[in-house]
Write an enzyme that holds these catalytic residues in place. Structure first.
Site, PDB file in Angstrom:
ATOM      1  N   SER A 113       0.802  -1.220   0.000  1.00  0.00           N
ATOM      2  CA  SER A 113       0.000   0.000   0.000  1.00  0.00           C
ATOM      3  C   SER A 113       0.840   1.277   0.000  1.00  0.00           C
ATOM      4  O   SER A 113       1.595   1.513  -0.921  1.00  0.00           O
ATOM      5  CB  SER A 113      -0.948  -0.049   1.198  1.00  0.00           C
ATOM      6  OG  SER A 113      -1.832   1.021   1.157  1.00  0.00           O
ATOM      7  N   HIS A 114       0.732   2.038   1.070  1.00  0.00           N
ATOM      8  CA  HIS A 114       1.363   3.351   1.136  1.00  0.00           C
ATOM      9  C   HIS A 114       2.787   3.288   1.671  1.00  0.00           C
ATOM     10  O   HIS A 114       3.433   4.321   1.808  1.00  0.00           O
ATOM     11  CB  HIS A 114       0.519   4.250   2.039  1.00  0.00           C
ATOM     12  CG  HIS A 114       0.185   3.577   3.335  1.00  0.00           C
ATOM     13  ND1 HIS A 114      -0.726   2.541   3.392  1.00  0.00           N
ATOM     14  CD2 HIS A 114       0.653   3.741   4.576  1.00  0.00           C
ATOM     15  CE1 HIS A 114      -0.810   2.095   4.641  1.00  0.00           C
ATOM     16  NE2 HIS A 114       0.023   2.810   5.385  1.00  0.00           N
ATOM     17  N   ASP A 277      -2.685   6.424  -3.291  1.00  0.00           N
ATOM     18  CA  ASP A 277      -1.499   5.849  -2.670  1.00  0.00           C
ATOM     19  C   ASP A 277      -0.854   4.778  -3.551  1.00  0.00           C
ATOM     20  O   ASP A 277      -1.210   4.622  -4.724  1.00  0.00           O
ATOM     21  CB  ASP A 277      -1.861   5.266  -1.298  1.00  0.00           C
ATOM     22  CG  ASP A 277      -2.691   4.009  -1.425  1.00  0.00           C
ATOM     23  OD1 ASP A 277      -3.393   3.869  -2.433  1.00  0.00           O
ATOM     24  OD2 ASP A 277      -2.631   3.159  -0.511  1.00  0.00           O
ATOM     25  N   ASP A 279      -1.019   1.549  -3.979  1.00  0.00           N
ATOM     26  CA  ASP A 279      -1.822   0.543  -4.677  1.00  0.00           C
ATOM     27  C   ASP A 279      -3.180   1.067  -5.121  1.00  0.00           C
ATOM     28  O   ASP A 279      -4.034   0.293  -5.567  1.00  0.00           O
ATOM     29  CB  ASP A 279      -2.003  -0.704  -3.802  1.00  0.00           C
ATOM     30  CG  ASP A 279      -2.723  -0.405  -2.510  1.00  0.00           C
ATOM     31  OD1 ASP A 279      -2.625   0.739  -2.031  1.00  0.00           O
ATOM     32  OD2 ASP A 279      -3.397  -1.306  -1.974  1.00  0.00           O
ATOM     33  N   ASP A 281      -5.815   2.407  -3.561  1.00  0.00           N
ATOM     34  CA  ASP A 281      -7.083   2.301  -2.838  1.00  0.00           C
ATOM     35  C   ASP A 281      -7.383   3.520  -1.968  1.00  0.00           C
ATOM     36  O   ASP A 281      -8.514   3.727  -1.561  1.00  0.00           O
ATOM     37  CB  ASP A 281      -7.168   0.987  -2.021  1.00  0.00           C
ATOM     38  CG  ASP A 281      -6.049   0.825  -1.030  1.00  0.00           C
ATOM     39  OD1 ASP A 281      -5.141   1.681  -0.996  1.00  0.00           O
ATOM     40  OD2 ASP A 281      -6.073  -0.172  -0.276  1.00  0.00           O
ATOM     41  N   ARG A 282      -6.367   4.325  -1.696  1.00  0.00           N
ATOM     42  CA  ARG A 282      -6.617   5.516  -0.875  1.00  0.00           C
ATOM     43  C   ARG A 282      -6.838   6.748  -1.747  1.00  0.00           C
ATOM     44  O   ARG A 282      -6.408   6.774  -2.907  1.00  0.00           O
ATOM     45  CB  ARG A 282      -5.417   5.814   0.026  1.00  0.00           C
ATOM     46  CG  ARG A 282      -5.197   4.765   1.055  1.00  0.00           C
ATOM     47  CD  ARG A 282      -4.092   5.165   2.006  1.00  0.00           C
ATOM     48  NE  ARG A 282      -4.054   4.174   3.073  1.00  0.00           N
ATOM     49  CZ  ARG A 282      -3.464   4.330   4.234  1.00  0.00           C
ATOM     50  NH1 ARG A 282      -2.830   5.462   4.497  1.00  0.00           N
ATOM     51  NH2 ARG A 282      -3.490   3.386   5.140  1.00  0.00           N
ATOM     52  N   LYS A 376     -11.369  -0.420  -0.664  1.00  0.00           N
ATOM     53  CA  LYS A 376     -11.530   1.007  -0.856  1.00  0.00           C
ATOM     54  C   LYS A 376     -10.982   1.362  -2.232  1.00  0.00           C
ATOM     55  O   LYS A 376     -10.199   0.607  -2.794  1.00  0.00           O
ATOM     56  CB  LYS A 376     -10.863   1.790   0.255  1.00  0.00           C
ATOM     57  CG  LYS A 376      -9.417   1.460   0.512  1.00  0.00           C
ATOM     58  CD  LYS A 376      -8.971   2.137   1.792  1.00  0.00           C
ATOM     59  CE  LYS A 376      -7.533   1.823   2.112  1.00  0.00           C
ATOM     60  NZ  LYS A 376      -7.396   0.978   3.303  1.00  0.00           N
TER      61      LYS A 376
HETATM   62  C1  G1P Z   1      -3.860   1.549   8.204  1.00  0.00           C
HETATM   63  C2  G1P Z   1      -5.078   2.401   8.381  1.00  0.00           C
HETATM   64  C3  G1P Z   1      -6.325   1.590   8.147  1.00  0.00           C
HETATM   65  C4  G1P Z   1      -6.257   0.951   6.761  1.00  0.00           C
HETATM   66  C5  G1P Z   1      -4.958   0.180   6.613  1.00  0.00           C
HETATM   67  C6  G1P Z   1      -4.786  -0.367   5.201  1.00  0.00           C
HETATM   68  O1  G1P Z   1      -3.867   0.491   9.133  1.00  0.00           O
HETATM   69  O2  G1P Z   1      -5.107   2.981   9.669  1.00  0.00           O
HETATM   70  O3  G1P Z   1      -7.439   2.424   8.261  1.00  0.00           O
HETATM   71  O4  G1P Z   1      -7.337   0.095   6.551  1.00  0.00           O
HETATM   72  O5  G1P Z   1      -3.852   1.011   6.907  1.00  0.00           O
HETATM   73  O6  G1P Z   1      -4.736   0.651   4.248  1.00  0.00           O
HETATM   74  P1  G1P Z   1      -3.021   0.539  10.492  1.00  0.00           P
HETATM   75  O7  G1P Z   1      -1.598   0.800  10.108  1.00  0.00           O
HETATM   76  O8  G1P Z   1      -3.566   1.686  11.284  1.00  0.00           O
HETATM   77  O9  G1P Z   1      -3.259  -0.792  11.147  1.00  0.00           O
HETATM   78 ZN    ZN Z   2      -3.343   1.306  -0.182  1.00  0.00          ZN
END
Ligand code: G1P
Ligand code: ZN
Length: 543
Positions: A113-114, A277, A279, A281-282, A376
């Site tokens: 992801s991010h 982000d 991937d 989804d954000r 998302k």
């Molecule tokens: C974080 C975000 C959460 C999201 C997840 C995946 O998780 O807070 O809302 O679903 O990334 O993108 P966390 O690192 O807080 O467990």
């Molecule tokens: Zn992501």
């Protein structure tokens, strides 16, 4: 062609977190590490026999190598067919869309992801089920259990395939279809939104800056925004996916998307700014001089979704994660539909969407989506905003001002303390958990605690219970703070502090967010002993 059975020994640290297994690339490159986890997935889902799967990822470093390994393991585990995004690329929402469209058994998504990418950064892998959504806890737990007792894995002795060539290829007896990663997703977006109206909006001179952060959404945004919708060339910046995301941290927040924030708060701001982000989804949404907090974006989208063709019949319900502000609850109440409060992580929305109890979902962490997929979806949120703007013919600041005028404003912010030492972070959580019940009735800086608990969730569809989902302290005024540890980080511990204050309609809607939250910030620090226990005098990221 021969199936090899490779002897291995278990790793103890393959427990999937908030969104799959995330580790440093170097860990995944270690002998048997990726293979053990992939075999644990296949075993946990009852083997691959006769199954069709989707496979793709956010294009980060190690994505292509992992795709090749997984294909050979899928073939050895009896999978019949795999749909793979060209060059191994599929944004997370597009993977979800493809799983649903072709009714596959599930899919494997390669993404952290991010989190940053590159040889010394992060990699991730997760399994999604046939509804297109992240595997629920019962499956992720089964994968973890398998990973703790695995003794061998199966892999086909077969050459790498050409991931760049669209069309069919074989890996042993398993057929592989290399698909255009954008096409199916684009068709789905065209079915939900009024592309004609959005095209007319751009033709009338509306300007957008979309920052794809050198990650997975670039090709989608270029094809849809600049291609199908006729936004000016250059609307999409950082649109070519790079294996290290250009050395950036592809998290759309004020720190990592600073260039976009600077542009949107500057003299030459376009009408709208958006970013997604790693991937895809954000999302974040900005108007001229205004950052729309993700919790507010969910609320505003819910209040206006009926303006887009895909949602013209209204919403069944709205779901948000517990730490997300309660702004969306007020919209649900006004619409006379239920609202749901789930633990953090998209996997908890799947049952509600499948049961048609919720239509829109969102998290404060820049995540919004709907029942069109089971993830998302960053670009979806941008398109819904564009459709709403095209219908309402108002700017984003005008739409938000009207929203707050109608519902009041939930001032909201999240403070992250990243890369803390694990032991003191756990000790902080334990200490706060230990005193929660004694807080009720106490007054701090004029705020009296109304309730304090460790959030647990009972899924209304299958009755499953998830405990330990975050410590929350709510005040009689309607303000609150929530504290939890991240389940996605790969370095030390990340403490997340979620802060919220409700200003009823008629109140001051124009305050600076951090100013509005100053008292709650002070109380959270005192009660949870944040600076004392972490040694930090400020958060790493404020969003
Ligand atoms: C974080 C975000 C959460 C999201 C997840 C995946 O998780 O807070 O809302 O679903 O990334 O993108 P966390 O690192 O807080 O467990
Ligand atoms: Zn992501």
């Amino acid at each position: 062609m021969s199936v090899q059975t490779v002897k291995t020994t278990p790793f103890t640290d393959q427990k999937p977190g908030t969104s799959g297994l995330r580790k440093k690339v170097k860990v995944f490159q270690g002998q048997h590490y990726l293979e053990n986890f992939v075999q644990s997935i296949f075993t946990a889902i009852g083997g691959g026999h006769g199954k069709t799967l989707v496979l793709g990822g956010d294009g980060r470093f190690y994505n292509p190598q992992a795709v090749q390994t997984i294909l050979k393991m899928a073939a050895a585990n009896g999978v019949s067919r795999v749909l793979v995004g060209r060059n191994g690329l599929l944004s997370t929402p597009a993977a979800s869309a493809v799983i649903r469209k072709y009714e596959t058994s599930g899919g494997i998504i390669l993404s952290a992801s991010h989190n940053p990418a590159g040889p010394d950064e992060d990699f991730g892998i997760k399994y999604n089920i046939g509804n297109g959504g992240p595997a629920p806890e019962r499956i992720t737990s089964a994968i973890f259990e398998e990973s703790k007792k695995i003794s061998d894995y199966s892999i086909l002795d077969w050459p790498d395939i050409d991931l760049d060539r669209l069309g069919g290829q074989m890996v042993g007896d398993m057929s592989v279809d290399i698909i255009d990663p954008v096409a199916d997703y684009q068709v789905l977006m065209e079915s939900l939104f009024d592309f004609g109206k959005i095209r007319a909006l751009f033709q009338s001179g509306f300007t957008l800056r979309f920052d794809a952060m050198s990650a997975a959404t670039g090709p989608y945004a270029k094809a849809i925004l600049e291609g199908a919708l006729g936004a000016a060339p250059g609307t999409v910046v950082n649109g070519d996916p790079l294996e290290d995301f250009g050395g950036h941290h592809p998290d759309p927040n004020p720190v990592h998307a600073k260039a976009l924030f600077d542009l949107m708060y500057g003299e030459d701001a376009p009408d709208m700014g958006a970013a997604s982000d790693g991937d895809g989804d954000r999302n974040i949404i900005l108007g001229r001089g205004l950052y729309v907090a993700p919790s507010d974006s969910l609320a505003a989208l819910a209040a206006n979704a009926h303006l887009a063709p895909g949602y013209k019949d209204g919403l069944k319900g709205i779901a948000r994660s517990m730490p997300t502000s309660r702004a969306a609850d007020r919209v649900a109440e006004a619409l006379g539909i239920p609202s749901f409060e789930t633990p953090t992580g998209w996997k908890f929305f799947g049952n509600l969407l499948d049961a048609d109890m919720a239509t829109l979902c969102g998290e404060e962490s820049a995540g919004t989506g709907s029942n069109h997929v089971r993830e998302k979806d960053g670009l979806w949120a941008v398109l819904l905003w564009l459709n709403i703007i095209a219908e309402r013919k108002q700017s984003i600041p005008e739409i938000m001002a009207e929203h707050w005028h109608t519902y009041g404003r939930n001032y909201y912010s999240r403070h992250d303390y990243e890369a803390l030492e694990v032991a003191p972070a756990n000790a902080l959580m334990d200490a706060l958990r230990g005193k929660l019940s004694s807080l009720v009735g106490q007054t701090f800086h004029g705020e009296t605690v109304a309730s304090a608990d460790d959030f647990a969730y009972t899924d209304p569809v299958d009755g499953s219970v998830s405990t330990g989902q975050g410590l929350r302290v709510a005040f009689e005024s309607g303000s609150r703070f929530v504290i939890r540890l991240s389940g996605t980080g790969t370095v030390g511990a990340t403490l997340r502090v979620y802060l919220e204050r409700y200003e009823p309609k008629g109140g001051d809607m124009g305050m600076d967010t951090q100013d509005a939250l100053a008292t709650i910030i002070t109380i959270a620090d005192e009660v949870a002993e944040i600076s004392a226990r972490t040694g930090r005098d400020a958060p790493t990221v404020i969003s």
